[in-house]
Motif scaffolding. Structure first.
Motif, PDB file in Angstrom:
ATOM      1  N   ILE A  16       4.855 -11.214 -15.872  1.00 39.59           N
ATOM      2  CA  ILE A  16       5.031  -9.759 -15.898  1.00 39.59           C
ATOM      3  C   ILE A  16       6.520  -9.430 -15.975  1.00 39.59           C
ATOM      4  O   ILE A  16       7.316  -9.918 -15.174  1.00 39.59           O
ATOM      5  N   ARG A  17       6.880  -8.612 -16.922  1.00 39.63           N
ATOM      6  CA  ARG A  17       8.291  -8.267 -17.114  1.00 39.63           C
ATOM      7  C   ARG A  17       8.719  -7.057 -16.292  1.00 39.63           C
ATOM      8  O   ARG A  17       9.908  -6.859 -16.048  1.00 39.63           O
ATOM      9  N   PHE A  18       7.756  -6.236 -15.895  1.00 32.83           N
ATOM     10  CA  PHE A  18       8.086  -5.021 -15.144  1.00 32.83           C
ATOM     11  C   PHE A  18       8.745  -5.386 -13.821  1.00 32.83           C
ATOM     12  O   PHE A  18       8.294  -6.288 -13.119  1.00 32.83           O
ATOM     13  N   ARG A  19       9.801  -4.688 -13.498  1.00 38.10           N
ATOM     14  CA  ARG A  19      10.508  -4.909 -12.243  1.00 38.10           C
ATOM     15  C   ARG A  19      10.554  -3.609 -11.456  1.00 38.10           C
ATOM     16  O   ARG A  19      10.876  -2.549 -11.987  1.00 38.10           O
ATOM     17  N   GLU A  20      10.232  -3.714 -10.169  1.00 37.82           N
ATOM     18  CA  GLU A  20      10.256  -2.536  -9.308  1.00 37.82           C
ATOM     19  C   GLU A  20      11.700  -2.106  -9.045  1.00 37.82           C
ATOM     20  O   GLU A  20      12.626  -2.918  -9.067  1.00 37.82           O
ATOM     21  N   ARG A  21      11.835  -0.847  -8.750  1.00 39.00           N
ATOM     22  CA  ARG A  21      13.140  -0.376  -8.290  1.00 39.00           C
ATOM     23  C   ARG A  21      13.383  -0.870  -6.877  1.00 39.00           C
ATOM     24  O   ARG A  21      12.457  -1.117  -6.124  1.00 39.00           O
ATOM     25  N   ARG A  22      14.646  -0.984  -6.528  1.00 39.62           N
ATOM     26  CA  ARG A  22      14.986  -1.430  -5.173  1.00 39.62           C
ATOM     27  C   ARG A  22      14.406  -0.461  -4.161  1.00 39.62           C
ATOM     28  O   ARG A  22      14.584   0.741  -4.255  1.00 39.62           O
ATOM     29  N   THR A  23      13.680  -1.014  -3.179  1.00 38.13           N
ATOM     30  CA  THR A  23      13.017  -0.158  -2.206  1.00 38.13           C
ATOM     31  C   THR A  23      14.003   0.445  -1.214  1.00 38.13           C
ATOM     32  O   THR A  23      15.013  -0.171  -0.872  1.00 38.13           O
ATOM     33  N   THR A  24      13.691   1.655  -0.776  1.00 39.95           N
ATOM     34  CA  THR A  24      14.511   2.317   0.241  1.00 39.95           C
ATOM     35  C   THR A  24      13.716   2.544   1.520  1.00 39.95           C
ATOM     36  O   THR A  24      14.066   3.369   2.338  1.00 39.95           O
ATOM     37  N   ALA A  25      12.605   1.815   1.663  1.00 42.13           N
ATOM     38  CA  ALA A  25      11.753   2.008   2.841  1.00 42.13           C
ATOM     39  C   ALA A  25      12.484   1.624   4.115  1.00 42.13           C
ATOM     40  O   ALA A  25      13.386   0.788   4.137  1.00 42.13           O
ATOM     41  N   SER A  26      12.058   2.231   5.192  1.00 42.05           N
ATOM     42  CA  SER A  26      12.688   1.995   6.488  1.00 42.05           C
ATOM     43  C   SER A  26      12.525   0.557   6.938  1.00 42.05           C
ATOM     44  O   SER A  26      11.485  -0.050   6.779  1.00 42.05           O
ATOM     45  N   ARG A  27      13.573   0.005   7.540  1.00 39.06           N
ATOM     46  CA  ARG A  27      13.520  -1.349   8.065  1.00 39.06           C
ATOM     47  C   ARG A  27      13.406  -1.350   9.591  1.00 39.06           C
ATOM     48  O   ARG A  27      13.581  -2.372  10.223  1.00 39.06           O
ATOM     49  N   ARG A  28      13.146  -0.208  10.162  1.00 35.72           N
ATOM     50  CA  ARG A  28      13.071  -0.130  11.613  1.00 35.72           C
ATOM     51  C   ARG A  28      11.770  -0.719  12.123  1.00 35.72           C
ATOM     52  O   ARG A  28      10.768  -0.792  11.420  1.00 35.72           O
ATOM     53  N   ALA A  29      11.771  -1.091  13.417  1.00 34.67           N
ATOM     54  CA  ALA A  29      10.579  -1.680  14.016  1.00 34.67           C
ATOM     55  C   ALA A  29       9.430  -0.688  14.079  1.00 34.67           C
ATOM     56  O   ALA A  29       8.288  -1.075  14.228  1.00 34.67           O
ATOM     57  N   GLY A  30       9.722   0.603  13.967  1.00 30.70           N
ATOM     58  CA  GLY A  30       8.676   1.613  14.057  1.00 30.70           C
ATOM     59  C   GLY A  30       7.868   1.776  12.795  1.00 30.70           C
ATOM     60  O   GLY A  30       6.988   2.647  12.737  1.00 30.70           O
ATOM     61  N   ALA A  31       8.111   0.942  11.762  1.00 27.85           N
ATOM     62  CA  ALA A  31       7.393   1.096  10.499  1.00 27.85           C
ATOM     63  C   ALA A  31       5.893   0.881  10.677  1.00 27.85           C
ATOM     64  O   ALA A  31       5.083   1.559  10.047  1.00 27.85           O
ATOM     65  N   ILE A  32       5.486  -0.071  11.522  1.00 31.56           N
ATOM     66  CA  ILE A  32       4.063  -0.310  11.754  1.00 31.56           C
ATOM     67  C   ILE A  32       3.431   0.913  12.389  1.00 31.56           C
ATOM     68  O   ILE A  32       2.357   1.381  11.973  1.00 31.56           O
ATOM     69  N   ARG A  33       4.106   1.470  13.387  1.00 27.49           N
ATOM     70  CA  ARG A  33       3.571   2.646  14.067  1.00 27.49           C
ATOM     71  C   ARG A  33       3.445   3.818  13.100  1.00 27.49           C
ATOM     72  O   ARG A  33       2.492   4.593  13.167  1.00 27.49           O
ATOM     73  N   GLU A  34       4.411   3.927  12.196  1.00 27.36           N
ATOM     74  CA  GLU A  34       4.366   5.029  11.246  1.00 27.36           C
ATOM     75  C   GLU A  34       3.142   4.931  10.346  1.00 27.36           C
ATOM     76  O   GLU A  34       2.522   5.945  10.014  1.00 27.36           O
ATOM     77  N   GLY A  35       2.778   3.697   9.928  1.00 30.15           N
ATOM     78  CA  GLY A  35       1.582   3.521   9.128  1.00 30.15           C
ATOM     79  C   GLY A  35       0.340   3.964   9.877  1.00 30.15           C
ATOM     80  O   GLY A  35      -0.545   4.615   9.317  1.00 30.15           O
ATOM     81  N   ILE A  36       0.271   3.616  11.169  1.00 30.00           N
ATOM     82  CA  ILE A  36      -0.873   4.019  11.985  1.00 30.00           C
ATOM     83  C   ILE A  36      -0.908   5.538  12.143  1.00 30.00           C
ATOM     84  O   ILE A  36      -1.968   6.171  12.042  1.00 30.00           O
ATOM     85  N   VAL A  37       0.268   6.143  12.395  1.00 30.79           N
ATOM     86  CA  VAL A  37       0.344   7.603  12.552  1.00 30.79           C
ATOM     87  C   VAL A  37      -0.099   8.313  11.287  1.00 30.79           C
ATOM     88  O   VAL A  37      -0.857   9.288  11.328  1.00 30.79           O
ATOM     89  N   LEU A  38       0.346   7.824  10.139  1.00 27.68           N
ATOM     90  CA  LEU A  38      -0.007   8.458   8.872  1.00 27.68           C
ATOM     91  C   LEU A  38      -1.508   8.452   8.640  1.00 27.68           C
ATOM     92  O   LEU A  38      -2.080   9.443   8.187  1.00 27.68           O
ATOM     93  N   VAL A  39      -2.158   7.338   8.956  1.00 29.43           N
ATOM     94  CA  VAL A  39      -3.605   7.251   8.760  1.00 29.43           C
ATOM     95  C   VAL A  39      -4.351   8.061   9.810  1.00 29.43           C
ATOM     96  O   VAL A  39      -5.271   8.820   9.505  1.00 29.43           O
ATOM     97  N   ALA A  40      -3.944   7.929  11.067  1.00 33.12           N
ATOM     98  CA  ALA A  40      -4.666   8.593  12.153  1.00 33.12           C
ATOM     99  C   ALA A  40      -4.533  10.114  12.109  1.00 33.12           C
ATOM    100  O   ALA A  40      -5.455  10.838  12.499  1.00 33.12           O
ATOM    101  N   HIS A  41      -3.412  10.621  11.620  1.00 30.48           N
ATOM    102  CA  HIS A  41      -3.157  12.058  11.643  1.00 30.48           C
ATOM    103  C   HIS A  41      -3.447  12.759  10.323  1.00 30.48           C
ATOM    104  O   HIS A  41      -3.177  13.945  10.192  1.00 30.48           O
ATOM    105  N   ASP A  42      -3.965  12.034   9.354  1.00 30.14           N
ATOM    106  CA  ASP A  42      -4.316  12.641   8.071  1.00 30.14           C
ATOM    107  C   ASP A  42      -5.837  12.581   7.920  1.00 30.14           C
ATOM    108  O   ASP A  42      -6.417  11.493   7.939  1.00 30.14           O
TER     109      ASP A  42
END
Length: 420
Positions: free
Chosen positions: A185-211
């Motif tokens: 595959i030749r397609f290349r993603e752009r460099r990610t700017t996602a958070s590297r903090r330890a709270g990233a797992i919690r944020e995923g849970i919050v997003l699912v639980a509160h939506d």
């Protein structure tokens, strides 16, 4: 044109890998039974081991993948699976194969599958234009269902003529093909700017639980998988011991019923266009699965099993096409890793529980009664959708900005959005 080419490589690699995995789903338990004389319990633990990594590492893997390029992770996961599966026949040839080694391989290949599937789910929407998501999902789900049917059918033949351990070479080879395809595959993603903090797992849970949309689909998926695995864990025993079919006939019937998944992959998108995505989801996940109630009547004629299983397969895969397209448009790509991991953690976590439930009910109440209970649970799981806002909608929302029924406080939502 370039993205079409890249999609074909991804499509080919995923399809071949699914075929090989279906072969190993037949071969791995047979290795335990034929070569190691494993008990029924040990075979059950072996099956559960492949899904256990979702409960152990599913959440942190999702947050980790959101911070990295997905394509190299997919290649790495395929190569790890290649090495692990090759080790089984090599160990058998050397006379050092044990049930503990087989369990370790199942666990580690399951962990590699967590990485690959999470990365793959987050990678696909970055490759395709939003207008192509529905068609891409339909093709991938359709070919995956076809590959699974062919793999299960061929798995028995490969084991019969080449031996159970040698059959794992076939699965290992498919992972080599998958790695080559993803590498091409030749397609290349752009460099990610996602958070590297330890709270990233919690944020995923919050997003699912509160939506409300994500929460509804996650609860539904968990409930549906519980019922699906409940009856699938005992259906072969029912067809052999209660209906009186030969193992060969059972294999043909299971493959015929599973072919509904191929049909569902292509009707899901068409139903969404005709009736709207929300209504199509209800038709697929609540309407078609009611045919599951024909499965316990297979003692009258095996054709009723085929009709019931076909309806379930068509509904489940058709619904998956609609849900996948919705999720890919609803949240931005940089969040898909942790969202996929959070929902998969819940959804796949009920799979071993469902298998345990089906077996326990069969032991306590008998096969036929257990089958009635578990198959009834398949359409009943759809009531989760009926009591949600989905029942009142024609279309599911197309992006996260349109969600207007979240129970999350505005300050919390803005905090999560900023931290993501």
């Amino acid at each position: 044109m370039g993205r079409d080419r890249d999609f074909r490589w991804l499509w080919t690699g995923e399809t071949v890998s699914r075929f090989g995995s279906a072969v190993s789903s037949v071969a791995l338990p047979l290795v335990a039974i034929a070569r190691l004389e494993a008990s029924t319990f040990e075979v059950g633990v072996l099956t559960a081991a492949a899904w256990a990594p979702w409960l152990v590492i599913g959440l942190p893997v999702g947050a980790w993948i959101d911070r990295r390029h997905r394509r190299p992770l997919m290649v790495g996961a395929s190569l790890v699976s290649l090495v692990l599966l090759t080790a089984v026949p090599v160990a058998a040839f050397a006379g050092v194969l044990t049930i503990q080694l087989l369990l370790a391989v199942a666990l580690l290949t399951g962990a590699a599958a967590v990485v690959f599937q999470t990365a793959y789910t987050a990678y696909l929407p970055t490759m395709l234009d939003p207008a192509d998501h529905a068609e891409g999902n339909a093709k991938l789900h359709g070919s995956a269902s076809a590959a699974q049917i062919a793999g299960m059918g061929c798995g028995g033949l490969i084991v019969q003529y080449a031996g159970a351990t040698n059959a794992l070479f076939v699965d290992a080879a498919t992972f080599a093909v998958a790695a080559c395809c993803v590498t091409a595959i030749r397609f290349r993603e752009r460099r990610t700017t996602a958070s590297r903090r330890a709270g990233a797992i919690r944020e995923g849970i919050v997003l699912v639980a509160h939506d409300v949309w994500l929460r509804t689909l996650t609860i539904f998926g968990a409930t549906s998988n519980l019922a699906l695995m409940g009856y699938q864990a005992i259906i072969v025993v029912f067809l052999v011991r209660t209906v009186g079919l030969t193992p060969g006939t059972v294999g043909v019937l299971v493959a015929a019923g599973a072919s509904g998944g191929v049909v569902g992959a292509f009707i899901g998108r068409r139903l969404a266009k005709r009736f709207g995505t929300a209504r199509a989801l209800l038709l697929c996940e609540l309407g078609l699965p009611t045919l599951a109630l024909l499965i316990p009547l297979a003692h009258l004629t095996p054709a009723l099993y085929v009709i019931g299983a076909f309806g379930v397969g068509a509904g489940v895969v058709g619904g998956n096409v609609v849900k996948s397209t919705f999720l890919q448009s609803y949240w931005p790509p940089e969040l898909l890793g942790r969202l996929t991991a959070t929902t998969s953690f819940v959804n796949y976590g009920t799979i071993p529980l469902g298998a345990l439930l089906g077996g326990s009910l069969a032991s306590w109440l008998g096969l036929e009664t257990a089958l009635w209970i578990t198959t009834a649970g398949v359409p009943l799981a759809g009531t989760v959708l009926l009591i949600s806002p989905i029942r009142r909608q024609r279309e599911l929302p197309t992006d996260q900005m349109s969600r207007n029924v979240s129970i999350c406080a505005p300050s919390e939502l803005s905090r999560v959005a900023r931290s993501s």
